[in-house]
Write a protein that holds these residues in place. Sequence first.
Motif, mmCIF file in Angstrom:
data_model
loop_
_atom_site.group_PDB
_atom_site.id
_atom_site.type_symbol
_atom_site.label_atom_id
_atom_site.label_comp_id
_atom_site.label_asym_id
_atom_site.label_seq_id
_atom_site.Cartn_x
_atom_site.Cartn_y
_atom_site.Cartn_z
ATOM 1 N N SER A 1 8.926 -1.701 -9.766
ATOM 2 C CA SER A 1 8.638 -3.008 -10.363
ATOM 3 C C SER A 1 7.242 -3.505 -9.999
ATOM 4 C CB SER A 1 9.678 -4.027 -9.869
ATOM 5 O OG SER A 1 9.750 -3.995 -8.451
ATOM 6 N N SER A 2 6.472 -2.687 -9.286
ATOM 7 C CA SER A 2 5.182 -3.179 -8.785
ATOM 8 C C SER A 2 4.281 -2.007 -8.415
ATOM 9 C CB SER A 2 5.471 -4.032 -7.541
ATOM 10 O OG SER A 2 4.289 -4.487 -6.940
ATOM 11 N N LEU B 1 2.165 0.920 -7.110
ATOM 12 C CA LEU B 1 2.211 2.376 -7.281
ATOM 13 C C LEU B 1 3.446 2.833 -8.062
ATOM 14 C CD1 LEU B 1 1.124 5.219 -6.586
ATOM 15 C CD2 LEU B 1 2.324 5.052 -4.395
ATOM 16 N N LYS C 1 12.690 -8.608 -12.802
ATOM 17 C CA LYS C 1 11.256 -8.350 -12.625
ATOM 18 C C LYS C 1 10.876 -6.988 -13.220
ATOM 19 C CE LYS C 1 7.612 -7.870 -9.198
ATOM 20 N NZ LYS C 1 7.231 -7.810 -7.789
ATOM 21 N N GLU D 1 18.861 -2.207 -3.855
ATOM 22 C CA GLU D 1 18.355 -2.986 -2.709
ATOM 23 C C GLU D 1 18.398 -2.048 -1.507
ATOM 24 O OE1 GLU D 1 16.919 -4.714 -0.058
ATOM 25 O OE2 GLU D 1 17.038 -6.255 -1.619
ATOM 26 N N ASN E 1 9.484 5.532 -3.212
ATOM 27 C CA ASN E 1 8.176 4.882 -3.174
ATOM 28 C C ASN E 1 8.196 3.485 -2.550
ATOM 29 O OD1 ASN E 1 5.460 3.850 -4.439
ATOM 30 N ND2 ASN E 1 7.064 2.564 -5.339
ATOM 31 N N TYR F 1 5.680 -0.685 10.190
ATOM 32 C CA TYR F 1 5.347 -0.054 8.897
ATOM 33 C C TYR F 1 4.840 1.372 9.101
ATOM 34 C CZ TYR F 1 2.713 0.982 4.623
ATOM 35 O OH TYR F 1 2.206 1.599 3.495
ATOM 36 N N LYS G 1 6.525 4.909 7.907
ATOM 37 C CA LYS G 1 5.824 5.908 7.079
ATOM 38 C C LYS G 1 5.822 7.274 7.764
ATOM 39 C CE LYS G 1 5.546 4.128 3.714
ATOM 40 N NZ LYS G 1 5.764 4.682 2.384
ATOM 41 N N THR H 1 -2.620 -3.979 -4.320
ATOM 42 C CA THR H 1 -1.219 -4.102 -4.735
ATOM 43 C C THR H 1 -0.557 -5.218 -3.917
ATOM 44 O OG1 THR H 1 -0.198 -2.669 -3.072
ATOM 45 C CG2 THR H 1 -1.075 -1.582 -5.041
ATOM 46 N N ARG I 1 0.829 -8.605 0.293
ATOM 47 C CA ARG I 1 1.144 -10.011 -0.004
ATOM 48 C C ARG I 1 1.311 -10.858 1.255
ATOM 49 N NH1 ARG I 1 6.674 -8.356 -2.860
ATOM 50 N NH2 ARG I 1 5.831 -6.315 -2.499
HETATM 51 P P1 NDP Z 1 4.090 -2.959 -3.746
HETATM 52 O O1 NDP Z 1 4.419 -4.067 -2.824
HETATM 53 O O2 NDP Z 1 3.286 -3.247 -4.948
HETATM 54 O O3 NDP Z 1 5.423 -2.223 -4.199
HETATM 55 C C1 NDP Z 1 6.500 -2.054 -3.353
HETATM 56 C C2 NDP Z 1 7.752 -1.892 -4.146
HETATM 57 O O4 NDP Z 1 8.860 -1.794 -3.228
HETATM 58 C C3 NDP Z 1 8.049 -3.084 -5.045
HETATM 59 O O5 NDP Z 1 8.600 -2.633 -6.247
HETATM 60 C C4 NDP Z 1 9.086 -3.856 -4.258
HETATM 61 O O6 NDP Z 1 9.934 -4.653 -5.054
HETATM 62 C C5 NDP Z 1 9.852 -2.696 -3.649
HETATM 63 N N1 NDP Z 1 10.694 -3.135 -2.550
HETATM 64 C C6 NDP Z 1 10.327 -3.869 -1.473
HETATM 65 N N2 NDP Z 1 11.402 -4.133 -0.715
HETATM 66 C C7 NDP Z 1 12.463 -3.550 -1.314
HETATM 67 C C8 NDP Z 1 13.840 -3.484 -1.030
HETATM 68 N N3 NDP Z 1 14.366 -4.122 0.021
HETATM 69 N N4 NDP Z 1 14.650 -2.788 -1.853
HETATM 70 C C9 NDP Z 1 14.141 -2.190 -2.946
HETATM 71 N N5 NDP Z 1 12.849 -2.223 -3.278
HETATM 72 C C10 NDP Z 1 12.015 -2.913 -2.471
HETATM 73 O O7 NDP Z 1 3.360 -1.864 -2.831
HETATM 74 P P2 NDP Z 1 2.580 -0.525 -3.214
HETATM 75 O O8 NDP Z 1 2.755 -0.197 -4.616
HETATM 76 O O9 NDP Z 1 1.226 -0.655 -2.654
HETATM 77 O O10 NDP Z 1 3.338 0.519 -2.294
HETATM 78 C C11 NDP Z 1 4.082 1.587 -2.841
HETATM 79 C C12 NDP Z 1 4.125 2.716 -1.837
HETATM 80 O O11 NDP Z 1 2.803 3.178 -1.578
HETATM 81 C C13 NDP Z 1 4.698 2.320 -0.482
HETATM 82 O O12 NDP Z 1 5.507 3.381 -0.016
HETATM 83 C C14 NDP Z 1 3.476 2.190 0.398
HETATM 84 O O13 NDP Z 1 3.780 2.434 1.751
HETATM 85 C C15 NDP Z 1 2.613 3.285 -0.187
HETATM 86 N N6 NDP Z 1 1.205 3.164 0.094
HETATM 87 C C16 NDP Z 1 0.470 2.136 -0.416
HETATM 88 C C17 NDP Z 1 -0.871 2.048 -0.148
HETATM 89 C C18 NDP Z 1 -1.718 0.958 -0.666
HETATM 90 O O14 NDP Z 1 -2.926 0.964 -0.372
HETATM 91 N N7 NDP Z 1 -1.183 -0.007 -1.439
HETATM 92 C C19 NDP Z 1 -1.537 3.067 0.692
HETATM 93 C C20 NDP Z 1 -0.646 4.076 1.193
HETATM 94 C C21 NDP Z 1 0.653 4.132 0.881
HETATM 95 P P3 NDP Z 1 9.437 -6.083 -5.631
HETATM 96 O O15 NDP Z 1 8.601 -5.777 -6.840
HETATM 97 O O16 NDP Z 1 10.722 -6.760 -5.962
HETATM 98 O O17 NDP Z 1 8.667 -6.749 -4.551
#
Ligand code: NDP
Length: 428
Positions: free
Chosen positions: A81-82, A84, A109, A130, A159, A265, A269, A302, A306
């Motif tokens: 939903s967000s 990557l 969402k 969830e 992811n 975190y 990872k 991303t 937040r």
């Molecule tokens: P986002 O916050 O954009 O996306 C995270 C996603 O995880 C969202 O869809 C969020 O849902 C979902 N999520 C969070 N909590 C839960 C939960 N309790 N149950 C189900 N889903 C959940 O982050 P990124 O896209 O940046 O991150 C994606 C991946 O990439 C992660 O594994 C991160 O560790 C990894 N990563 C990211 C980097 C970066 O620079 N951004 C660098 C290296 C790795 P919702 O939309 O509802 O919030």
Amino acid sequence: KSSLLSQHDKMSAQMLASNVAAQAAAGARFGNNASRVSARKAISRAPLGDRRIQAAPRSAFSVSAGSEKKTIKTAIVTGASSGLGLYTAKALIDRGDYHVIMACRSVTKAEEKASELGFDKSSYTVMELELGDLASVRNFVKKFRSSKVAKNFQALICNAAIYYPNAVTPTFTKDGFEETVGVTHLGHFLLANLLLNDLANAPDLGIDKRLCIVGSVTANTNTVAGQVPPRANLGNMSGLGAGLSGDTNKNAMIDGDRFIGPKAYKDAKLCNILTVKEMHSRYHEETGITFSSMYPGCIADTPLFRNHTPVFRFLFPLLQKYVTKGYVSMSEAGGRLASVVCNPTYTESGAYWAWKGGGDQLWDNYWDNDNREEAFNNKTSKEGGDMLKAKEMFDMSVTAVKLKPNEIGPKAGTKIPSLSIPNLFGGN
Ligand code: NDP
């Protein structure tokens, strides 16, 4: 309608051919070691012709199926939903030969985002997941198994993640685990283990079946980013052994020590990367599944960030874009992750993929942005390659998420899904 029918016919023919190999392989799969190896080879050899048709990669980054014959494969993407996850779903959908299960905590969402990006309704299904609730993970698996598209299950992408960079007191999941590790590692750990058997027994549709858990450069202390304190370190894992249900001072962290949000975190990872290595070591030979982890690059804008300060959120993308040059857009990163599960280049099981520009080992080629498309199998930190630790962490996680003995590992005799796929394109 007639074009859909002919697509079905083509799929059935392809599946018939690949199922013959898969059936033969499944028969041998649980025999002696040698026959397991040959069974795996049979699986990967059987679809070669098909693979050549599908693959013909223009580059390692290419995720387009082009104008070639398409077999609709099913991929699950958590956190779609967000950021990557959303752009990985897009990259797979844009290929035209994937149906993506968007496994998200907020169905509303996810639907909104899918609509904003113009996903064709028949190319995805949103399902609630969830990760901070083990019952929800089990429920998701049950629902997925009963869905029409489960029959063509070819890829699982774990992811989703949460990141509390400034937290000094822990929050907890429904099951009482510290939330960062509970969601990012334990929720995915249960999901991946429950779905392993489904993936192992799904028909072979021309590419190796893949299971990818997204890692991070920050988990590896052999990188520049991984050297920024607090560093990842699982210690003796006494906190994980105690169920991650302690307080600020004890046992809310894997190492059992004082709670530090950003370290939780990085530890999570590291567990993601170790889980992949251990799954590869336990199950690759037997199942033929390609297990991998990857670092997508720094997607500095991303919503993962937040919970950071507004100043950080303003400056961090600028720093990554203009100083470190490690910045990757969501769209580029989504293409990278999609390529790991659908591109024939990335069939090395147990690999930890990274791309040049920020993801490399300490200082090596740090500013080298020459080839942003082709990934390399990156070296993990010493702890990230510690197979004794990987095994111990895996066993402790099995206990934490209460996996039953009969839910661990692939099972012999599981029925291989039938050849007919009625109404696969029946929307979501
Ligand atoms: P986002 O916050 O954009 O996306 C995270 C996603 O995880 C969202 O869809 C969020 O849902 C979902 N999520 C969070 N909590 C839960 C939960 N309790 N149950 C189900 N889903 C959940 O982050 P990124 O896209 O940046 O991150 C994606 C991946 O990439 C992660 O594994 C991160 O560790 C990894 N990563 C990211 C980097 C970066 O620079 N951004 C660098 C290296 C790795 P919702 O939309 O509802 O919030």
